[in-house]
Enzyme design. Structure first.
Site, PDB file in Angstrom:
ATOM      1  N   GLY A   1       0.863  -1.188   0.000  1.00  0.00           N
ATOM      2  CA  GLY A   1       0.000   0.000   0.000  1.00  0.00           C
ATOM      3  C   GLY A   1       0.890   1.224   0.000  1.00  0.00           C
ATOM      4  O   GLY A   1       1.410   1.624  -1.051  1.00  0.00           O
ATOM      5  N   SER A   2       1.123   1.781   1.190  1.00  0.00           N
ATOM      6  CA  SER A   2       1.992   2.965   1.287  1.00  0.00           C
ATOM      7  C   SER A   2       3.378   2.671   0.728  1.00  0.00           C
ATOM      8  O   SER A   2       3.987   3.507   0.068  1.00  0.00           O
ATOM      9  CB  SER A   2       2.129   3.390   2.750  1.00  0.00           C
ATOM     10  OG  SER A   2       0.862   3.686   3.273  1.00  0.00           O
TER      11      SER A   2
ATOM     12  N   GLU B   1      -0.150  10.547   6.341  1.00  0.00           N
ATOM     13  CA  GLU B   1       1.206  10.321   6.867  1.00  0.00           C
ATOM     14  C   GLU B   1       2.217  10.309   5.712  1.00  0.00           C
ATOM     15  O   GLU B   1       3.311  10.875   5.837  1.00  0.00           O
ATOM     16  CB  GLU B   1       1.273   8.986   7.634  1.00  0.00           C
ATOM     17  CG  GLU B   1       0.503   8.963   8.959  1.00  0.00           C
ATOM     18  CD  GLU B   1      -1.019   8.835   8.792  1.00  0.00           C
ATOM     19  OE1 GLU B   1      -1.492   8.485   7.693  1.00  0.00           O
ATOM     20  OE2 GLU B   1      -1.738   9.096   9.777  1.00  0.00           O
TER      21      GLU B   1
ATOM     22  N   GLY C   1      -2.339  13.208  -9.538  1.00  0.00           N
ATOM     23  CA  GLY C   1      -3.608  12.699  -9.021  1.00  0.00           C
ATOM     24  C   GLY C   1      -3.982  13.347  -7.705  1.00  0.00           C
ATOM     25  O   GLY C   1      -5.162  13.582  -7.414  1.00  0.00           O
TER      26      GLY C   1
ATOM     27  N   TRP D   1      -8.273  -2.874  -3.841  1.00  0.00           N
ATOM     28  CA  TRP D   1      -8.896  -1.545  -3.707  1.00  0.00           C
ATOM     29  C   TRP D   1      -8.926  -0.777  -5.018  1.00  0.00           C
ATOM     30  O   TRP D   1      -8.594   0.414  -5.015  1.00  0.00           O
ATOM     31  CB  TRP D   1      -8.131  -0.669  -2.713  1.00  0.00           C
ATOM     32  CG  TRP D   1      -7.696  -1.281  -1.436  1.00  0.00           C
ATOM     33  CD1 TRP D   1      -6.416  -1.499  -1.045  1.00  0.00           C
ATOM     34  CD2 TRP D   1      -8.523  -1.717  -0.349  1.00  0.00           C
ATOM     35  NE1 TRP D   1      -6.395  -2.046   0.209  1.00  0.00           N
ATOM     36  CE2 TRP D   1      -7.675  -2.188   0.660  1.00  0.00           C
ATOM     37  CE3 TRP D   1      -9.907  -1.741  -0.151  1.00  0.00           C
ATOM     38  CZ2 TRP D   1      -8.160  -2.694   1.862  1.00  0.00           C
ATOM     39  CZ3 TRP D   1     -10.383  -2.247   1.049  1.00  0.00           C
ATOM     40  CH2 TRP D   1      -9.515  -2.706   2.027  1.00  0.00           C
TER      41      TRP D   1
ATOM     42  N   GLU E   1      -4.473   7.532  -2.644  1.00  0.00           N
ATOM     43  CA  GLU E   1      -3.428   8.294  -3.363  1.00  0.00           C
ATOM     44  C   GLU E   1      -2.376   8.839  -2.391  1.00  0.00           C
ATOM     45  O   GLU E   1      -1.900   9.967  -2.540  1.00  0.00           O
ATOM     46  CB  GLU E   1      -4.050   9.349  -4.271  1.00  0.00           C
ATOM     47  CG  GLU E   1      -4.941   8.668  -5.312  1.00  0.00           C
ATOM     48  CD  GLU E   1      -5.219   9.480  -6.563  1.00  0.00           C
ATOM     49  OE1 GLU E   1      -4.473  10.411  -6.849  1.00  0.00           O
ATOM     50  OE2 GLU E   1      -6.200   9.123  -7.248  1.00  0.00           O
TER      51      GLU E   1
HETATM   52  C1  LIG Z   1     -11.963   3.241  -1.467  1.00  0.00           C
HETATM   53  C2  LIG Z   1     -10.559   3.044  -1.882  1.00  0.00           C
HETATM   54  C3  LIG Z   1     -10.202   3.261  -3.209  1.00  0.00           C
HETATM   55  C4  LIG Z   1      -8.885   3.055  -3.614  1.00  0.00           C
HETATM   56  N1  LIG Z   1      -8.561   3.177  -4.953  1.00  0.00           N
HETATM   57  C5  LIG Z   1      -7.323   2.766  -5.364  1.00  0.00           C
HETATM   58  C6  LIG Z   1      -7.030   2.678  -6.759  1.00  0.00           C
HETATM   59  O1  LIG Z   1      -7.852   3.004  -7.628  1.00  0.00           O
HETATM   60  N2  LIG Z   1      -5.813   2.215  -7.131  1.00  0.00           N
HETATM   61  C7  LIG Z   1      -4.864   1.835  -6.220  1.00  0.00           C
HETATM   62  O2  LIG Z   1      -3.778   1.423  -6.626  1.00  0.00           O
HETATM   63  N3  LIG Z   1      -5.116   1.918  -4.888  1.00  0.00           N
HETATM   64  C8  LIG Z   1      -6.319   2.354  -4.442  1.00  0.00           C
HETATM   65  N4  LIG Z   1      -6.609   2.410  -3.093  1.00  0.00           N
HETATM   66  C9  LIG Z   1      -5.584   1.994  -2.137  1.00  0.00           C
HETATM   67  C10 LIG Z   1      -5.013   3.123  -1.312  1.00  0.00           C
HETATM   68  O3  LIG Z   1      -4.217   3.961  -2.096  1.00  0.00           O
HETATM   69  C11 LIG Z   1      -4.246   2.495  -0.123  1.00  0.00           C
HETATM   70  O4  LIG Z   1      -5.233   1.949   0.747  1.00  0.00           O
HETATM   71  C12 LIG Z   1      -3.369   3.483   0.588  1.00  0.00           C
HETATM   72  O5  LIG Z   1      -2.287   3.864  -0.216  1.00  0.00           O
HETATM   73  C13 LIG Z   1      -2.849   2.937   1.930  1.00  0.00           C
HETATM   74  O6  LIG Z   1      -2.296   1.673   1.781  1.00  0.00           O
HETATM   75  P1  LIG Z   1      -2.738   0.492   2.777  1.00  0.00           P
HETATM   76  O7  LIG Z   1      -4.213   0.456   2.779  1.00  0.00           O
HETATM   77  O8  LIG Z   1      -2.006  -0.729   2.386  1.00  0.00           O
HETATM   78  O9  LIG Z   1      -2.249   0.983   4.194  1.00  0.00           O
HETATM   79  P2  LIG Z   1      -0.786   0.794   4.837  1.00  0.00           P
HETATM   80  O10 LIG Z   1       0.245   1.196   3.853  1.00  0.00           O
HETATM   81  O11 LIG Z   1      -0.707  -0.551   5.414  1.00  0.00           O
HETATM   82  O12 LIG Z   1      -0.840   1.872   6.006  1.00  0.00           O
HETATM   83  C14 LIG Z   1      -1.487   1.633   7.251  1.00  0.00           C
HETATM   84  C15 LIG Z   1      -1.225   2.845   8.137  1.00  0.00           C
HETATM   85  O13 LIG Z   1       0.172   2.975   8.375  1.00  0.00           O
HETATM   86  C16 LIG Z   1       0.618   4.275   7.987  1.00  0.00           C
HETATM   87  N5  LIG Z   1       1.990   4.209   7.477  1.00  0.00           N
HETATM   88  C17 LIG Z   1       2.486   3.373   6.534  1.00  0.00           C
HETATM   89  N6  LIG Z   1       3.787   3.643   6.313  1.00  0.00           N
HETATM   90  C18 LIG Z   1       4.125   4.670   7.115  1.00  0.00           C
HETATM   91  C19 LIG Z   1       5.317   5.413   7.359  1.00  0.00           C
HETATM   92  N7  LIG Z   1       6.448   5.155   6.695  1.00  0.00           N
HETATM   93  N8  LIG Z   1       5.296   6.412   8.275  1.00  0.00           N
HETATM   94  C20 LIG Z   1       4.150   6.688   8.946  1.00  0.00           C
HETATM   95  N9  LIG Z   1       2.986   6.031   8.766  1.00  0.00           N
HETATM   96  C21 LIG Z   1       2.968   5.034   7.863  1.00  0.00           C
HETATM   97  C22 LIG Z   1      -0.376   4.731   6.932  1.00  0.00           C
HETATM   98  O14 LIG Z   1      -0.385   6.147   6.789  1.00  0.00           O
HETATM   99  C23 LIG Z   1      -1.672   4.168   7.500  1.00  0.00           C
HETATM  100  O15 LIG Z   1      -2.169   5.038   8.474  1.00  0.00           O
HETATM  101  C24 LIG Z   1      -7.901   2.665  -2.662  1.00  0.00           C
HETATM  102  C25 LIG Z   1      -8.268   2.485  -1.325  1.00  0.00           C
HETATM  103  C26 LIG Z   1      -9.576   2.639  -0.930  1.00  0.00           C
HETATM  104  C27 LIG Z   1      -9.921   2.375   0.514  1.00  0.00           C
END
Ligand SMILES: Cc1cc2nc3c(=O)[nH]c(=O)nc-3n(C[C@H](O)[C@H](O)[C@H](O)COP(=O)(O)OP(=O)(O)OC[C@H]3O[C@@H](n4cnc5c(N)ncnc54)[C@H](O)[C@@H]3O)c2cc1C
Length: 380
Positions: free
Chosen positions: A131-132, A367, A242, A156, A363
């Site tokens: 994700g992130s 954080e 974006g 997602w 996007e």
């Molecule tokens: C409704 C919806 C639509 C979406 N649409 C798309 C799409 O069209 N295409 C696509 O590719 N993705 C899409 N996403 C995915 C979205 O971009 C990710 O959910 C987002 O980037 C966060 O990734 P994660 O959910 O894996 O959270 P994680 O990366 O697991 O993060 C969990 C928490 O940890 C924090 N965190 C992580 N790393 C750090 C760090 N280094 N320092 C501090 N805090 C940190 C994050 O900020 C968050 O609070 C969508 C998500 C949703 C819910």
């Protein structure tokens, strides 16, 4: 410096406002409740040019600037943030990505239809375990000569089922880490491409979010965007733009909630006068108006930077961070100003509050925006 919008900008803003009120408002509560994709509305958005606003007219787009795009997204998001995320993904991720980095053949084959809204697109970066930290791509695109063999899962994905064209990020050379990643154009209907179940979401429930599976999907080499290994840079550059769209979405959600709260506060009476005449409520409205204006200027500044070919990664991240956090605060206050009525669906503000939350997550979470901004200010 000139803070005035041009006649053309005002016309676009008014057209978007009319469209949102006339076409998006009817049925918005039902679409949210039933998780119903706004099919008819998206078709009209295409006809009105909202799905390829910044694309060169020679590829079927509107040839407009990013400022126009910010204004239009704000207006649509005041009423229906599900419609505006569909618009944002199609414009700033899919169309922009193909137009900026695609080959002429890719533009002819895909961009024209995407820009007119004949088809819509999806951007597929996130995975169950990436994700992130998007460098951790587990989806693989093995080089098989004249095609890539694609395997893996994406999570997602906005427009997950309704899209016809998917920009998929996948790892080709694991030993090169993020420099081994590619971006491929995948078509719905390619053998081995399966759309997973629809997510049951807190907000933006009219948009369709799905996981996707790729099981030995053969993607022709000519569908790769950019040079071999350009995929991660492609994703980061695309997301930088974006974020201006998502910042504007957050701005619109907040200004929609504020407008409703302002009106309600001038009608609802308590202790013998309109609640807006109680200073506690008037001060809430003052804070809301000020924060919304600040977010609007950040969005427009990021758009201006992009339009004038300046670096917009920092201003875009600042706009997204501030607008998303602000939208959450403002929508909570809008519910509060409505009292008990704010807690039920007919008054719209509870939906806007639920919709605001996603702008802090997708996007790049808030954080992650702080990481981008801190690197920018520290010159790293
Ligand atoms: C409704 C919806 C639509 C979406 N649409 C798309 C799409 O069209 N295409 C696509 O590719 N993705 C899409 N996403 C995915 C979205 O971009 C990710 O959910 C987002 O980037 C966060 O990734 P994660 O959910 O894996 O959270 P994680 O990366 O697991 O993060 C969990 C928490 O940890 C924090 N965190 C992580 N790393 C750090 C760090 N280094 N320092 C501090 N805090 C940190 C994050 O900020 C968050 O609070 C969508 C998500 C949703 C819910």
């Amino acid at each position: 410096m000139n803070f005035n919008l041009t006649e053309e900008h005002l016309m676009i803003r008014d057209a978007a406002r009319d469209f949102a009120r006339n076409e998006l408002l009817p049925g918005v509560i039902e679409r949210d409740e039933k998780q119903k994709f706004p099919t008819e509305q998206v078709k009209k958005m295409g006809e009105l040019g909202f799905l390829g606003m910044m694309v060169d007219p020679k590829y079927g787009g509107g040839g407009m600037d990013t400022i126009s795009y910010v204004l239009a997204i704000e207006e649509l998001s005041k009423i229906d943030a599900s419609a505006s995320v569909i618009m944002s993904v199609n414009n700033s991720l899919v169309c922009w990505g193909i137009e900026t980095f695609g080959t002429e053949a890719q533009k002819e084959k895909y961009l024209k239809r995407l820009a007119t809204g004949e088809i819509i697109g999806a951007f597929c970066l996130s995975e169950p375990e990436a994700g992130s930290d998007a460098t951790m791509q587990r989806t693989t695109a093995k080089d098989k000569g004249d095609y890539y063999l694609l395997n893996g899962t994406k999570n997602w994905i906005t427009n997950g089922n309704t899209a016809s064209v998917y920009l998929v990020i996948a790892q080709t050379h694991p030993e090169k880490k993020h420099r081994g990643i590619n971006a491929l154009i995948v078509e719905k209907g390619m053998d081995g491409f399966v759309v997973g179940p629809k997510e049951n979401k807190l907000g933006i429930r009219g948009s369709d979010t799905h996981s996707l599976q790729f099981n030995d999907v053969k993607v022709p080499k000519e569908n790769r965007i950019g040079e071999d290994g350009f995929g991660f840079t492609f994703a980061m550059k695309t997301l930088a733009g974006g974020r201006i769209g998502i910042a504007s979405q957050a701005l619109g959600i907040a200004s929609g909630a504020y407008e409703l709260a302002l009106k309600y506060s001038q009608q609802r009476k308590a202790f013998g006068r309109e609640i807006s005449k109680h200073q506690a409520i008037a001060f809430k409205l003052a804070d809301m108006a000020t924060e919304i204006e600040a977010a609007r200027f950040l969005c427009l500044k990021a758009a201006f930077d992009k339009d004038t070919k300046q670096d917009y990664s920092l201003s875009g991240a600042m706009a997204k961070l501030y607008a998303a956090e602000m939208a959450m605060r403002i929508t909570v206050e809008a519910v509060q100003i409505h009292g008990g009525y704010g807690y039920v669906k007919e008054y719209h503000v509870e939906r806007l509050m639920r919709d605001a939350k996603i702008t802090q997550i997708y996007e790049g979470t808030s954080e992650i925006q702080k990481i981008v901004i801190s690197r920018g200010v520290l010159g790293k």
